[in-house]
Write a protein that holds these residues in place. Structure first.
Motif, PDB file in Angstrom:
ATOM      1  N   SER A 462      17.827  -1.054   1.574  1.00 46.89           N
ATOM      2  CA  SER A 462      17.469  -0.138   0.496  1.00 46.89           C
ATOM      3  C   SER A 462      17.697   1.316   0.879  1.00 46.89           C
ATOM      4  O   SER A 462      17.552   2.200   0.039  1.00 46.89           O
ATOM      5  CB  SER A 462      15.994  -0.321   0.126  1.00 46.89           C
ATOM      6  N   GLY A 463      18.019   1.575   2.144  1.00 47.09           N
ATOM      7  CA  GLY A 463      18.190   2.945   2.595  1.00 47.09           C
ATOM      8  C   GLY A 463      16.895   3.670   2.848  1.00 47.09           C
ATOM      9  O   GLY A 463      16.890   4.871   3.135  1.00 47.09           O
ATOM     10  N   ARG A 464      15.773   2.985   2.777  1.00 44.43           N
ATOM     11  CA  ARG A 464      14.464   3.616   2.960  1.00 44.43           C
ATOM     12  C   ARG A 464      13.793   3.070   4.209  1.00 44.43           C
ATOM     13  O   ARG A 464      14.089   1.970   4.673  1.00 44.43           O
ATOM     14  CB  ARG A 464      13.601   3.385   1.717  1.00 44.43           C
ATOM     15  N   ARG A 465      12.867   3.830   4.769  1.00 46.88           N
ATOM     16  CA  ARG A 465      12.181   3.482   6.007  1.00 46.88           C
ATOM     17  C   ARG A 465      10.773   2.985   5.698  1.00 46.88           C
ATOM     18  O   ARG A 465      10.025   3.642   4.960  1.00 46.88           O
ATOM     19  CB  ARG A 465      12.098   4.679   6.948  1.00 46.88           C
ATOM     20  N   GLN A 466      10.435   1.843   6.273  1.00 50.03           N
ATOM     21  CA  GLN A 466       9.083   1.300   6.115  1.00 50.03           C
ATOM     22  C   GLN A 466       8.196   1.827   7.237  1.00 50.03           C
ATOM     23  O   GLN A 466       8.585   1.864   8.400  1.00 50.03           O
ATOM     24  CB  GLN A 466       9.110  -0.228   6.170  1.00 50.03           C
ATOM     25  N   ASP A 467       6.978   2.226   6.876  1.00 48.90           N
ATOM     26  CA  ASP A 467       5.972   2.626   7.855  1.00 48.90           C
ATOM     27  C   ASP A 467       4.659   1.954   7.504  1.00 48.90           C
ATOM     28  O   ASP A 467       4.276   1.876   6.323  1.00 48.90           O
ATOM     29  CB  ASP A 467       5.782   4.146   7.866  1.00 48.90           C
ATOM     30  N   MET A 468       3.978   1.469   8.528  1.00 47.41           N
ATOM     31  CA  MET A 468       2.678   0.838   8.319  1.00 47.41           C
ATOM     32  C   MET A 468       1.738   1.290   9.425  1.00 47.41           C
ATOM     33  O   MET A 468       2.086   1.231  10.602  1.00 47.41           O
ATOM     34  CB  MET A 468       2.799  -0.692   8.338  1.00 47.41           C
ATOM     35  N   THR A 469       0.567   1.748   9.039  1.00 51.69           N
ATOM     36  CA  THR A 469      -0.480   2.082   9.982  1.00 51.69           C
ATOM     37  C   THR A 469      -1.683   1.203   9.677  1.00 51.69           C
ATOM     38  O   THR A 469      -2.111   1.102   8.525  1.00 51.69           O
ATOM     39  CB  THR A 469      -0.877   3.559   9.882  1.00 51.69           C
ATOM     40  N   ARG A 470      -2.191   0.551  10.718  1.00 48.15           N
ATOM     41  CA  ARG A 470      -3.277  -0.407  10.541  1.00 48.15           C
ATOM     42  C   ARG A 470      -4.392  -0.114  11.537  1.00 48.15           C
ATOM     43  O   ARG A 470      -4.122   0.142  12.712  1.00 48.15           O
ATOM     44  CB  ARG A 470      -2.748  -1.827  10.762  1.00 48.15           C
ATOM     45  N   ALA A 471      -5.645  -0.125  11.050  1.00 47.92           N
ATOM     46  CA  ALA A 471      -6.802   0.051  11.918  1.00 47.92           C
ATOM     47  C   ALA A 471      -7.805  -1.059  11.617  1.00 47.92           C
ATOM     48  O   ALA A 471      -8.139  -1.301  10.449  1.00 47.92           O
ATOM     49  CB  ALA A 471      -7.446   1.417  11.719  1.00 47.92           C
ATOM     50  N   ILE A 472      -8.256  -1.727  12.680  1.00 46.23           N
ATOM     51  CA  ILE A 472      -9.160  -2.863  12.531  1.00 46.23           C
ATOM     52  C   ILE A 472     -10.276  -2.730  13.556  1.00 46.23           C
ATOM     53  O   ILE A 472     -10.018  -2.396  14.727  1.00 46.23           O
ATOM     54  CB  ILE A 472      -8.420  -4.205  12.736  1.00 46.23           C
ATOM     55  N   THR A 473     -11.489  -3.003  13.148  1.00 48.29           N
ATOM     56  CA  THR A 473     -12.593  -3.084  14.095  1.00 48.29           C
ATOM     57  C   THR A 473     -13.432  -4.307  13.741  1.00 48.29           C
ATOM     58  O   THR A 473     -13.581  -4.647  12.556  1.00 48.29           O
ATOM     59  CB  THR A 473     -13.442  -1.800  14.092  1.00 48.29           C
ATOM     60  N   GLU A 474     -13.977  -4.960  14.757  1.00 46.04           N
ATOM     61  CA  GLU A 474     -14.632  -6.244  14.558  1.00 46.04           C
ATOM     62  C   GLU A 474     -15.767  -6.405  15.565  1.00 46.04           C
ATOM     63  O   GLU A 474     -15.609  -6.061  16.745  1.00 46.04           O
ATOM     64  CB  GLU A 474     -13.600  -7.366  14.727  1.00 46.04           C
ATOM     65  N   PHE A 475     -16.879  -6.939  15.104  1.00 45.86           N
ATOM     66  CA  PHE A 475     -18.018  -7.260  15.962  1.00 45.86           C
ATOM     67  C   PHE A 475     -18.259  -8.766  15.898  1.00 45.86           C
ATOM     68  O   PHE A 475     -18.312  -9.350  14.807  1.00 45.86           O
ATOM     69  CB  PHE A 475     -19.279  -6.513  15.511  1.00 45.86           C
ATOM     70  N   LYS A 476     -18.403  -9.382  17.089  1.00 43.78           N
ATOM     71  CA  LYS A 476     -18.662 -10.820  17.165  1.00 43.78           C
ATOM     72  C   LYS A 476     -19.903 -11.053  18.034  1.00 43.78           C
ATOM     73  O   LYS A 476     -20.021 -10.470  19.112  1.00 43.78           O
ATOM     74  CB  LYS A 476     -17.471 -11.561  17.782  1.00 43.78           C
ATOM     75  N   TRP A 477     -20.783 -11.909  17.533  1.00 36.38           N
ATOM     76  CA  TRP A 477     -21.993 -12.255  18.283  1.00 36.38           C
ATOM     77  C   TRP A 477     -22.122 -13.772  18.358  1.00 36.38           C
ATOM     78  O   TRP A 477     -21.788 -14.484  17.393  1.00 36.38           O
ATOM     79  CB  TRP A 477     -23.221 -11.667  17.599  1.00 36.38           C
TER      80      TRP A 477
END
Length: 847
Positions: A462-477
């Motif tokens: 397509s001539g276009r640039r893909q950008d993805m920023t991902r932030a994840i935080t998780e607590f497990k007990w």
């Protein structure tokens, strides 16, 4: 003159330390140690290389064939670490006569002389210490045994009291690994130069009167300790006592030298694509902390491939840089090479890796290869022929007792002719953090975070640039409890939050007019978007182990049940999937809370996992574990399940190719796979999984992981490995079966089997064979047969190998090769191959 009584025995520990008897004994034993230092410098000492002016270097780069050897180095060398006697230890001297010649100022021990001192033993007919000349002489059937087990025979030893100079006559030494060294004379002068006359070296055993399989002899062997060199004059290499090679002169570094500039062992080979090749490395020992190896390779078909390796070690780490380059004449390339006209001119690659410590917890490193084109390294045998992707990375990691941090930057690239920009991507960076806290509500709390920034150029053409920023935080007990009758309860809970920032990405749910999308690929590209999702899960795992013990055997039957409640549904079909594409459901992840392999996809709804595990343990070492189970989706949206959708395939202008998929959870709007839509979890009642791990004896082992259809019990996936050893016969069988998986380009069911058979024919001869067979195509993929002879000093391996792989996208064609490999103990390895294309298993042999 006074004489002792016959078979006089004296414990010299109680004799005055300044007495002549003590001095003659200590000097006699010290003589043995000095003699070991003399003979240890003969040719064949580990690390020495035969050949004209050969250098000593531990890198091994530039040789043909694997770097491993059938003759590992002995710790401390052939003779082990030789240490001086401890004069504080007690000494025992025994002889028929002990004579103090006061007029001649000599002390003589005569007749069956035996001296025991600090685990050293000296036997001789006579030992004379001349106090006036300050020399020591042992004569007649001299035998020296040191603590390492080495034995030296000689007719006569003469040595100055300070051990600076000396003379040994009719020397014969047998080391702890049966290496044999012999010389008519050994003379030490100037304190650092030792000369052996008519010397011979061989690590081979031989019967009385029979020559060894091979040996090296020279009229003069000169060791200069100060210059750290060993020089040979009039040397010859012998097989069964017959001279086969003659060297008027050559020199190499002695074993004490770890690095010395000079030529290394050359490599010679023959290849269909490269022709005859010769590689003559030269090693530059520039500094104790850095060096350079220059190893150009001449090829009769393609010219000279220039290669070099720079290595440097610093206070906090080390790094290296390798280069390979060639001025390619495209007319020399075979007509079958794709895009051959584009490969004219300079081609090459730079490979670099390093690792540095930034403290007690932190380390920084990188591993990267930059190349002029996708096929250069594969064509010149620098990479495996089956390597299809390039992964470069830079990383920073920190690790403490309960805390982990990682920041990594990746560059992914495809190495096939059919690759598009969609397979080229940059990750900058991926950050992972994990922290574990104990005793939180009586259990363990884990905090996990992940941040990723991802970019890809010209997505979907397509001539276009893909950008993805991902932030994840998780607590497990989680916490484990056990009641009075032995039932274990493990309650757990998880809370997770995700945030995605998307820019110019292909929306997998977009479907529209085929002609319009073909004319403007950017019509399927979505604009900027921000997506936030959250997920919470809670559940409990219950297990009730039933234990039965009998003499020498323990049986455990353990029913296991797990219930997990999560969000009823989460819309994630529109999100890109970069790290959760691999989806294999088996016994190893039956009780995982999230069975996806990465963060981009999560499970939703309520699920129950059940299984039955049996464990067998015998005191003799026998072991068995069997786990069978199934997973049930009880409510909410099944993230693995399919929904009916219509999509187009291959040619967007051909409307007859519009198809309806019922397993669309694993596909985008163009029928491209997102993850395996037939994972076995796509229905409310999953496939059955079975894991079998058996090791009843050391002679037999089996590992099997199976998946069966929940309705028909038909086999849908199988990975089986079995190994058996019975007397001289050993065998290994690996069988794999997988149903169609479009994610990995598997459009039909696949079955193949690999078999390896080994037979020890005699003490020195063995035979092995291997075959890889495609059951569906009813054809061999590769096979090999190897005949090997190996004794204590020589190894010969002959291998015939065929491969029937054909992949135009990789430039791989069917091939046959023959390889002969020779190894001489302490002299390194020499290999000859009729074809260098021996990387069909995907392993990268060249380091």
């Amino acid at each position: 003159m006074t004489c002792g009584q016959a078979r006089a025995s004296t414990l010299l520990h109680d004799v005055k330390r300044r007495g002549a008897a003590w001095r003659v004994a200590v000097r006699a034993v010290a003589l043995a140690t000095a003699t070991l230092a003399l003979v240890a410098t003969l040719p064949g000492w580990p690390g020495s290389r035969s050949g004209a002016a050969l250098a000593q270097d531990a890198s091994g780069v530039g040789t043909t064939g694997p770097k491993s050897t059938s003759f590992p180095k002995q710790p401390g060398g052939v003779f082990g670490k030789v240490k001086r006697p401890d004069t504080a230890k007690p000494l025992h001297l025994q002889a028929d006569q002990l004579i103090y010649d006061q007029s001649g100022n000599r002390v003589v021990a005569r007749g069956n002389v035996e001296i025991f001192f600090d685990n050293n033993i000296l036997n001789a007919d006579e030992v004379i210490y001349d106090q006036s000349a300050d020399t020591l002489e042992a004569a007649g059937n001299v035998i020296v045994k040191d603590p390492n087990g080495n034995i030296i025979h000689a007719d006569r030893y003469t040595l100055t009291s300070d051990f600076r100079d000396g003379f040994v006559q009719q020397l014969s030494a047998i080391s702890r690994d049966d290496t044999r060294i012999a010389a008519q004379e050994a003379v030490r002068r100037d304190g650092n130069v030792t000369e052996f006359k008519q010397g011979k070296f061989s690590p081979c055993k031989s019967e009385a009167g029979m020559p060894p399989l091979w040996c090296i002899g020279a009229s003069r062997i000169i060791h200069d300790a100060e210059a750290a060199t060993i020089t040979y004059q009039d040397a010859q290499f012998e097989l069964f006592g017959v001279p086969v090679l003659y060297f008027p002169y050559f020199q190499h570094a002695d074993p004490s030298v770890k690095r010395r500039s000079g030529f290394l062992l050359p490599g010679i080979s023959v290849s269909d694509t490269l022709g005859y090749t010769t590689e003559v490395p030269y090693y530059f020992a520039l500094n104790p902390s850095y060096d350079f190896l220059f190893h150009p390779m001449y090829t009769s078909k393609q010219g000279v491939l220039w290669q070099g390796t720079w290595r440097q070690r610093l206070a906090q780490g080390e790094y290296q840089v390798k280069f390979a380059a060639l001025d390619q004449d495209s007319s020399r390339l075979d007509l079958t090479v794709p895009n051959r006209d584009d490969l004219d001119g300079w081609r090459g690659s730079i490979e670099t890796r390093g690792k540095f410590s930034l403290g007690s917890w932190w380390s920084l490193g990188w591993d990267a290869i930059f190349e002029s084109d996708d096929t250069f390294r594969r064509f010149y045998k620098l990479d495996s022929i089956l390597l299809t992707d390039r992964v470069n990375q830079v990383y920073l990691t920190g690790l403490s007792e309960r805390n982990y941090f990682s920041a990594k930057m990746y560059h992914f690239g495809g190495l096939t002719f059919s690759d598009t920009n969609d397979s080229e991507s940059v990750v900058h960076p991926i950050i992972d953090h994990n922290y574990v806290l104990d005793d939180v509500l009586g259990g363990e709390l884990t905090w996990t975070s992940n941040v990723m920034q991802f970019g890809r150029e010209d997505i979907g053409k397509s001539g276009r640039r893909q950008d993805m920023t991902r932030a994840i935080t998780e607590f497990k007990w989680r916490r484990r409890l056990t009641d009075a009758i032995g039932i274990t309860y493990t309650p757990f809970g998880e809370v997770r939050g995700d945030a995605y920032q998307l820019s110019d990405f292909i929306d997998p749910t977009i479907s529209g007019d085929a002609a319009a999308i073909a004319a403007d690929p950017s019509a399927r590209v979505a604009a900027d978007d921000t997506v936030v999702r959250g997920n919470a899960a809670a559940g409990v795992t219950v297990a009730y182990p039933w234990v039965a013990n009998s003499p020498g055997i323990a049986h455990v039957i353990e029913p296991i049940g797990q219930i997990i409640g999560r969000n009823k549904t989460t819309d994630q079909r529109r999100l890109p999937n970069e790290d959760a594409r691999s989806l294999v459901f088996d016994d190893s992840n039956l009780f995982d809370v999230n069975k996806f392999s990465g963060y981009d996809r999560i499970e939703t709804g309520t699920r129950a996992n059940v299984g039955l595990q049996y464990t067998f343990q015998a005191n003799s070492g026998g072991y068995a574990r069997i786990l069978a189970g199934q997973s049930f989706h009880l409510g909410g949206t099944n993230a693995f399940a399919g929904t009916t959708t219509t999509c187009r395939k291959q040619n967007p202008f051909d409307t007859t190719q519009l198809i309806t998929l019922s397993g669309a959870a694993g596909y985008d709007a163009d029928c491209n796979p997102i993850f395996n839509p037939s994972s076995g979890l796509e229905t409310s009642r999953s496939d059955y999984v079975l894991g079998v791990y058996l090791a009843p004896t050391d002679m037999f082992r089996v590992i099997s992981q199976s998946r069966f259809d929940e309705k028909t019990m038909a086999l849908r996936r199988e990975d089986l490995a079995a190994q058996a050893v019975v007397g001289p016969l050993s065998s290994t069988v690996i069988y794999s079966y997988s149903a169609a998986d479009p994610q990995f380009g598997i459009v039909d069911n696949q079955q193949e089997i690999v078999g390896v058979l080994g037979l020890k024919l005699s003490e020195y001869w063995s035979l092995s064979a291997a075959v890889r067979y495609d059951i569906d195509e009813q054809m061999r993929m590769s096979d090999s047969i190897t005949l090997k002879y190996g004794d204590e000093c020589f190894v010969l391996t002959a291998t015939f190998q065929e491969s029937f792989y054909r992949d135009p996208a990789l430039g791989i064609e069917p091939d046959r090769s023959i390889m002969l490999r020779f190894e001489f103990k302490h002299l390194g390895a020499y290999s000859y191959k009729s074809d260098q294309l021996d990387y069909v298993t995907g392993e990268q042999i060249r380091q």
